[in-house]
Design a protein around this motif. Structure first.
Motif, mmCIF file in Angstrom:
data_model
loop_
_atom_site.group_PDB
_atom_site.id
_atom_site.type_symbol
_atom_site.label_atom_id
_atom_site.label_comp_id
_atom_site.label_asym_id
_atom_site.label_seq_id
_atom_site.Cartn_x
_atom_site.Cartn_y
_atom_site.Cartn_z
ATOM 1 N N LEU A 203 12.474 -42.550 24.262
ATOM 2 C CA LEU A 203 11.263 -42.116 23.570
ATOM 3 C C LEU A 203 11.629 -41.115 22.471
ATOM 4 N N PHE A 204 11.018 -41.302 21.310
ATOM 5 C CA PHE A 204 11.185 -40.373 20.195
ATOM 6 C C PHE A 204 9.794 -39.900 19.795
ATOM 7 N N HIS A 205 9.483 -38.642 20.103
ATOM 8 C CA HIS A 205 8.165 -38.086 19.806
ATOM 9 C C HIS A 205 8.104 -37.684 18.338
ATOM 10 N N GLU A 206 7.139 -38.220 17.614
ATOM 11 C CA GLU A 206 7.025 -38.000 16.175
ATOM 12 C C GLU A 206 6.216 -36.741 15.877
ATOM 13 N N GLY A 207 6.945 -35.665 15.588
ATOM 14 C CA GLY A 207 6.303 -34.412 15.214
ATOM 15 C C GLY A 207 5.438 -33.836 16.318
ATOM 16 N N HIS A 208 4.224 -33.383 15.950
ATOM 17 C CA HIS A 208 3.247 -32.868 16.912
ATOM 18 C C HIS A 208 2.143 -33.890 17.181
ATOM 19 N N SER A 209 2.369 -35.117 16.768
ATOM 20 C CA SER A 209 1.320 -36.130 16.855
ATOM 21 C C SER A 209 1.302 -36.794 18.226
ATOM 22 N N SER A 210 0.379 -37.752 18.371
ATOM 23 C CA SER A 210 0.328 -38.563 19.576
ATOM 24 C C SER A 210 1.251 -39.774 19.485
ATOM 25 N N ASP A 211 1.910 -39.939 18.348
ATOM 26 C CA ASP A 211 2.729 -41.124 18.105
ATOM 27 C C ASP A 211 4.126 -40.989 18.707
ATOM 28 N N VAL A 212 4.580 -42.059 19.326
ATOM 29 C CA VAL A 212 5.894 -42.096 19.955
ATOM 30 C C VAL A 212 6.577 -43.406 19.571
ATOM 31 N N ALA A 213 7.807 -43.303 19.079
ATOM 32 C CA ALA A 213 8.622 -44.505 18.860
ATOM 33 C C ALA A 213 9.401 -44.782 20.133
ATOM 34 N N VAL A 214 9.455 -46.053 20.519
ATOM 35 C CA VAL A 214 10.130 -46.450 21.759
ATOM 36 C C VAL A 214 11.260 -47.413 21.409
ATOM 37 N N TYR A 215 12.458 -47.076 21.860
ATOM 38 C CA TYR A 215 13.587 -47.988 21.666
ATOM 39 C C TYR A 215 14.000 -48.539 23.027
ATOM 40 N N ASN A 216 13.981 -49.860 23.154
ATOM 41 C CA ASN A 216 14.392 -50.515 24.387
ATOM 42 C C ASN A 216 15.874 -50.858 24.266
ATOM 43 N N THR A 217 16.710 -50.171 25.035
ATOM 44 C CA THR A 217 18.155 -50.362 24.919
ATOM 45 C C THR A 217 18.605 -51.718 25.461
#
Length: 371
Positions: A203-217
């Protein structure tokens, strides 16, 4: 085909296409159990271990940037110090490399990660690799100026703030593969641990937002998720707009998020809305989610403030990790008086306090969530 039939076909195609659109994952769904009253921390937090790191002339650590527990050892990246390793009894074990410019040395540590066999140290445009016992093995020049690293079985995930896309995947032989997440001003936040692991997902949390980038290894794919779905949550685009206007994100009228930590199965994240700070917690095995107003949490475990208990610069697969200075713990215990004896972890905590030396290395606390 007449015009009416053509329009009908187009409408049907549109419906079918819409049905195929994958709904964005929401990590904390609507079934959140909210705690409104004062709540004892011991009702949802269990202290698993409390370990005082020994303080020796060669084991002193500075301001902590990262703590990672791997293979039963604590790896600590701190200011003005090489990476130091301690065992589960708190004994100093070794350094990983050293500060300097010679072979096997680094001027500073931007980020680190550890797997079963190696320690990976990210410094300025360079990836340095050490054996698990601290022997320097090799260094690789990078074609990007990465700010953070996450290591997985098949490769590396880098956070590259200066590029047009900030997430880059590389093979273990450092061949570039994929890029994701467009660069935004809101990502210019100093994060020593921007990546959180949950099984095969990063999980990569984008700033202070509710948005999260997800990388499936496992599948080598990126996707997008949200922490919460309500309209009152800040998006990464809205945070960028605030920055362009010179406004502070904490003045936003939207719900913001700050600080995410995970174990293999559990997640904690802090949130603020209308000046109220909430801790959101989720166990992915039970799928149970809860929220706790931090001002109503009574810390009956270590007695320090709840805000200082939840550290966001740590990672362990087994348990959450936090840390506290022995002298701060002593002051908190002295302030609480008789209540300390009733603490569920009094036997673990009381022997570790120290009101004599403010320069002592911290106490490491491992805990899990009771959800």
């Amino acid at each position: 085909m007449n015009r009416e039939k053509l329009l009908l076909c187009l409408l049907l195609i549109g419906v079918c296409s819409c049905n195929k659109v994958k709904k964005q994952e929401v990590i904390f769904d609507d079934n959140i159990q909210n705690s409104e009253d004062s709540i004892a921390m011991s009702s949802f937090v269990k202290v698993e271990k409390a370990i005082k790191l020994e303080t020796l002339p060669y084991s002193m650590i500075g301001n902590i940037h990262q703590i990672i527990k791997k293979n039963g050892l604590y790896y600590i990246n701190s200011s003005n110090s090489p990476i130091k390793v301690f065992n589960e009894k708190g004994h100093y074990v070794r350094n990983i490399g050293d500060l300097g410019h010679a072979r096997g040395e680094y001027a500073s540590v931007l980020s680190m990660d550890i797997d079963e066999n190696y320690v990976y140290v990210l410094t300025n445009r360079k990836l340095m690799i050490y054996s698990i016992n601290g022997t320097f093995l090799e260094a690789h020049d990078l074609d990007v100026n990465a700010d953070a690293i996450h290591v997985y079985a098949d490769g590396y995930l880098f956070f590259v703030l200066e590029d047009k896309n900030v997430l880059h995947t590389y093979t273990k032989s450092l061949v570039p593969q994929k890029q994701a997440v467009p660069r935004k001003q809101a990502l210019r936040i100093s994060k020593y641990m921007p990546f959180c692991s949950l099984g095969d997902k990063v999980l990569f949390h984008e700033g202070h937002s509710s948005d999260v980038a997800v990388y499936n290894t496992a599948s080598n794919t990126f996707s997008a998720a949200k922490l919460l779905d309500p309209d009152n949550c800040l998006t990464i685009e809205q945070e960028d707009e605030l920055i362009e206007k010179g406004l502070k994100v904490h003045k936003s009228s939207k719900r913001i998020f700050d600080g995410m930590i995970t174990t293999e199965h559990q997640l904690l994240v802090a949130s603020m809305y209308n000046q109220e700070i909430l801790i959101y917690a989720k166990d992915f095995r039970t799928n149970r989610t809860m929220s706790f107003p931090i001002e109503r949490i009574v810390n009956d475990l270590t007695f320090v403030s709840p805000q200082s208990f939840f550290a966001s610069d740590t990672y362990s697969k087994e348990n959450f990790i936090t840390y506290v200075s022995p002298i701060l713990l002593s002051e908190a215990i002295q302030k609480e008086g008789d209540a300390v004896a009733k603490s569920p972890c009094a036997d673990l905590i009381l022997p570790l306090k120290d009101d004599k030396d403010s320069n002592s290395n911290p106490i490491i606390i491992e805990y899990s969530l009771i959800l």
